[in-house]
Motif scaffolding. Structure first.
Motif, short mmCIF file in Angstrom:
data_model
loop_
_atom_site.label_atom_id
_atom_site.label_comp_id
_atom_site.label_asym_id
_atom_site.label_seq_id
_atom_site.Cartn_x
_atom_site.Cartn_y
_atom_site.Cartn_z
N MET A 284 0.86 -1.18 0.00
CA MET A 284 0.00 0.00 0.00
C MET A 284 0.90 1.24 0.00
O MET A 284 1.77 1.38 0.87
CB MET A 284 -0.90 -0.01 1.24
CG MET A 284 -1.79 1.20 1.34
SD MET A 284 -2.83 1.11 2.82
CE MET A 284 -3.62 2.71 2.72
N HIS A 285 0.71 2.11 -0.96
CA HIS A 285 1.58 3.27 -1.13
C HIS A 285 0.91 4.50 -0.52
O HIS A 285 -0.13 4.96 -1.00
CB HIS A 285 1.85 3.49 -2.61
CG HIS A 285 2.91 4.52 -2.87
ND1 HIS A 285 3.22 4.98 -4.14
CD2 HIS A 285 3.74 5.19 -2.02
CE1 HIS A 285 4.19 5.87 -4.07
NE2 HIS A 285 4.51 6.03 -2.78
N ILE A 286 1.50 5.02 0.56
CA ILE A 286 0.97 6.19 1.24
C ILE A 286 1.90 7.37 1.00
O ILE A 286 3.11 7.28 1.21
CB ILE A 286 0.83 5.95 2.76
CG1 ILE A 286 -0.13 4.78 3.01
CG2 ILE A 286 0.34 7.21 3.47
CD1 ILE A 286 -0.32 4.45 4.49
N GLY A 287 1.33 8.45 0.54
CA GLY A 287 2.09 9.67 0.34
C GLY A 287 1.87 10.63 1.50
O GLY A 287 0.75 10.75 2.00
N ARG B 261 4.62 1.03 1.48
CA ARG B 261 5.72 1.91 1.08
C ARG B 261 5.22 3.34 1.19
O ARG B 261 4.01 3.58 1.21
CB ARG B 261 6.25 1.59 -0.31
CG ARG B 261 5.30 1.80 -1.46
CD ARG B 261 5.93 1.25 -2.75
NE ARG B 261 5.10 1.49 -3.92
CZ ARG B 261 5.32 2.43 -4.82
NH1 ARG B 261 6.37 3.26 -4.66
NH2 ARG B 261 4.53 2.58 -5.86
N TRP B 262 6.12 4.26 1.28
CA TRP B 262 5.71 5.65 1.52
C TRP B 262 6.62 6.60 0.76
O TRP B 262 7.76 6.29 0.44
CB TRP B 262 5.73 5.98 3.02
CG TRP B 262 7.01 5.62 3.72
CD1 TRP B 262 8.09 6.42 3.90
CD2 TRP B 262 7.33 4.35 4.30
NE1 TRP B 262 9.07 5.74 4.58
CE2 TRP B 262 8.63 4.47 4.83
CE3 TRP B 262 6.64 3.14 4.43
CZ2 TRP B 262 9.25 3.41 5.49
CZ3 TRP B 262 7.26 2.09 5.07
CH2 TRP B 262 8.56 2.22 5.59
N SER B 263 6.05 7.75 0.46
CA SER B 263 6.78 8.80 -0.25
C SER B 263 6.53 10.13 0.45
O SER B 263 5.42 10.38 0.94
CB SER B 263 6.32 8.91 -1.71
OG SER B 263 6.57 7.71 -2.42
N LEU B 264 7.56 10.95 0.47
CA LEU B 264 7.43 12.31 1.00
C LEU B 264 7.26 13.26 -0.18
O LEU B 264 8.09 13.27 -1.09
CB LEU B 264 8.66 12.70 1.82
CG LEU B 264 9.00 11.83 3.02
CD1 LEU B 264 10.20 12.40 3.77
CD2 LEU B 264 7.81 11.69 3.96
N LEU B 265 6.19 14.03 -0.15
CA LEU B 265 5.89 14.94 -1.26
C LEU B 265 5.75 16.37 -0.75
O LEU B 265 5.42 16.59 0.42
CB LEU B 265 4.58 14.52 -1.94
CG LEU B 265 4.44 13.07 -2.40
CD1 LEU B 265 3.05 12.84 -2.98
CD2 LEU B 265 5.52 12.70 -3.39
N THR B 266 5.99 17.31 -1.61
CA THR B 266 5.63 18.70 -1.37
C THR B 266 4.87 19.17 -2.62
O THR B 266 4.81 18.45 -3.62
CB THR B 266 6.86 19.61 -1.13
OG1 THR B 266 7.70 19.56 -2.28
CG2 THR B 266 7.63 19.15 0.10
N ASP C 176 0.13 7.86 -8.24
CA ASP C 176 0.61 6.50 -7.94
C ASP C 176 0.26 6.07 -6.52
O ASP C 176 0.65 4.99 -6.09
CB ASP C 176 2.13 6.46 -8.14
CG ASP C 176 2.70 5.06 -7.98
OD1 ASP C 176 2.08 4.11 -8.50
OD2 ASP C 176 3.74 4.92 -7.31
N LEU C 177 -0.50 6.89 -5.80
CA LEU C 177 -0.73 6.63 -4.38
C LEU C 177 -2.02 5.86 -4.13
O LEU C 177 -2.98 5.93 -4.90
CB LEU C 177 -0.81 7.96 -3.61
CG LEU C 177 0.42 8.86 -3.64
CD1 LEU C 177 0.12 10.16 -2.90
CD2 LEU C 177 1.63 8.16 -3.04
N ASP C 178 -2.04 5.14 -3.01
CA ASP C 178 -3.27 4.53 -2.49
C ASP C 178 -3.92 5.43 -1.46
O ASP C 178 -5.09 5.23 -1.11
CB ASP C 178 -2.97 3.17 -1.86
CG ASP C 178 -2.49 2.17 -2.90
OD1 ASP C 178 -3.20 1.99 -3.90
OD2 ASP C 178 -1.42 1.57 -2.70
#
Length: 325
Positions: free
Chosen positions: A14-17, A49-54, A79-81
């Motif tokens: 699961m992709h969390i931003g 998995r995770w991503s840091l966004l601005t 691309d996020l869940d």
């Protein structure tokens, strides 16, 4: 939440931003990611998995004046869940039109959205919390209610309402993620993760923030603050409402008017919930027999205590303790 599956039925991570808004609260972000990392470790799988966004992909400072390197801009949200908006201090100054427009575009993709700490304020400003329950850090609760009077803002630690998620900040992001983990992968994994993180009790949506009364009503009502302080100091042997009124030198009718106007409930109800909240802490944090918990919180009989407790928390005291165990 959306979840893709591979051909051999192994769930994709699961992709969390995490969208970092300037002056975001770093500890709230760190606690949320700690749960995801621990879940991967304890399960032996890449569950998350995770991503840091601005907004634009450039780094922003946290409220601690620390800077993390983002993975990219908000264009990666496709691309996020799930996208969690991480807010913090002076949030009303950081709700630029470009940010709000970008979040509305994410919402049109049917991507679940969340707000951590004051991130829910940003979602509200974008019109993305209409018809949803939400929460926000207690310092910002009054301002958010005044700014968005039609929103269902609660004082809960966190709220999960369909495809909207919110938590009040601090360690409440841990509770939110642990509850999401439980829904997706079961309570056994949650237990392992909480033990790894030395997190004593996973709280639920029924748990409220401890909002300082003076912040809720201001310092202009000292009689009300004194009345509540008396109640808090007399849990085991509750005072009558006449006694409370006498101690603070107002009439019982005046006391009732103050409670209804500023706390939106009768003083008797407030006092009862105060005692039940104390009882719940004792049930979950001690091994005291249920009858002793009842007596220490001002209930003369176990059946009366059980009835009142069930009406507020949805289960009798013994079941509460058994589920927690």
């Amino acid at each position: 939440m959306p979840s893709s599956v591979t051909s051999d039925s192994t769930p994709q991570p699961m992709h969390i931003g995490f969208l970092l808004v300037a002056e975001y609260t770093l500890v709230t972000l760190a606690n949320a990611i700690a749960v995801l990392r621990a879940a991967n470790r304890e399960s032996g799988q890449s569950l998350f998995r995770w991503s840091l966004l601005t907004l634009d992909g450039n780094a922003v400072l946290s409220s601690d004046a620390l800077e993390l390197t983002p993975d990219g801009g908000l264009e990666l949200a496709a691309d996020l869940d799930c996208l969690m908006v991480c807010g913090g201090e002076r949030i009303e100054h950081h709700c630029e039109d470009s940010l709000l427009d970008a979040l509305r575009a994410v919402a049109k993709r049917q991507i679940p959205l969340g707000g951590m700490c004051t991130g829910s304020f940003v979602l509200a400003a974008a019109g993305l919390l209409e018809g949803y329950r939400c929460t926000v850090h207690w310092e910002n609760m009054v301002g958010m209610v005044e700014k968005f009077p039609d929103l269902q803002v609660t004082s809960r630690l966190f709220v999960i309402d369909r495809d909207r998620y919110s938590c009040s900040g601090g360690v409440s992001s841990m509770d939110l993620m642990l509850n999401i983990l439980a829904a997706k992968h079961g309570k056994k994994l949650v237990q392992k993760v909480s033990e790894l993180l030395m997190y004593e009790r996973v709280r639920t949506e029924r748990d409220a923030q401890r909002v300082p009364l003076q912040h809720l009503i201001g310092a202009s009502q000292p009689k009300l603050i004194d009345a509540v302080s008396l109640m808090e100091a007399n849990i085991e042997e509750p005072l009558s409402l006449d006694e409370v009124a006498d101690y603070v030198s107002i009439s019982r009718r005046q006391l009732e008017r103050l409670f209804h106007k500023y706390l939106h409930c009768a003083p008797s109800r407030y006092y009862l919930e105060l005692r039940l909240h104390r009882a719940r802490l004792l049930l979950l944090q001690t091994g005291m027999p249920v009858i002793d918990v009842a007596i220490s919180c001002g209930f003369s009989t176990a059946p009366h205590f059980s009835k009142c407790y069930s009406e507020l928390y949805g289960k009798p005291p013994r079941d509460e303790r058994r589920v927690a165990s």
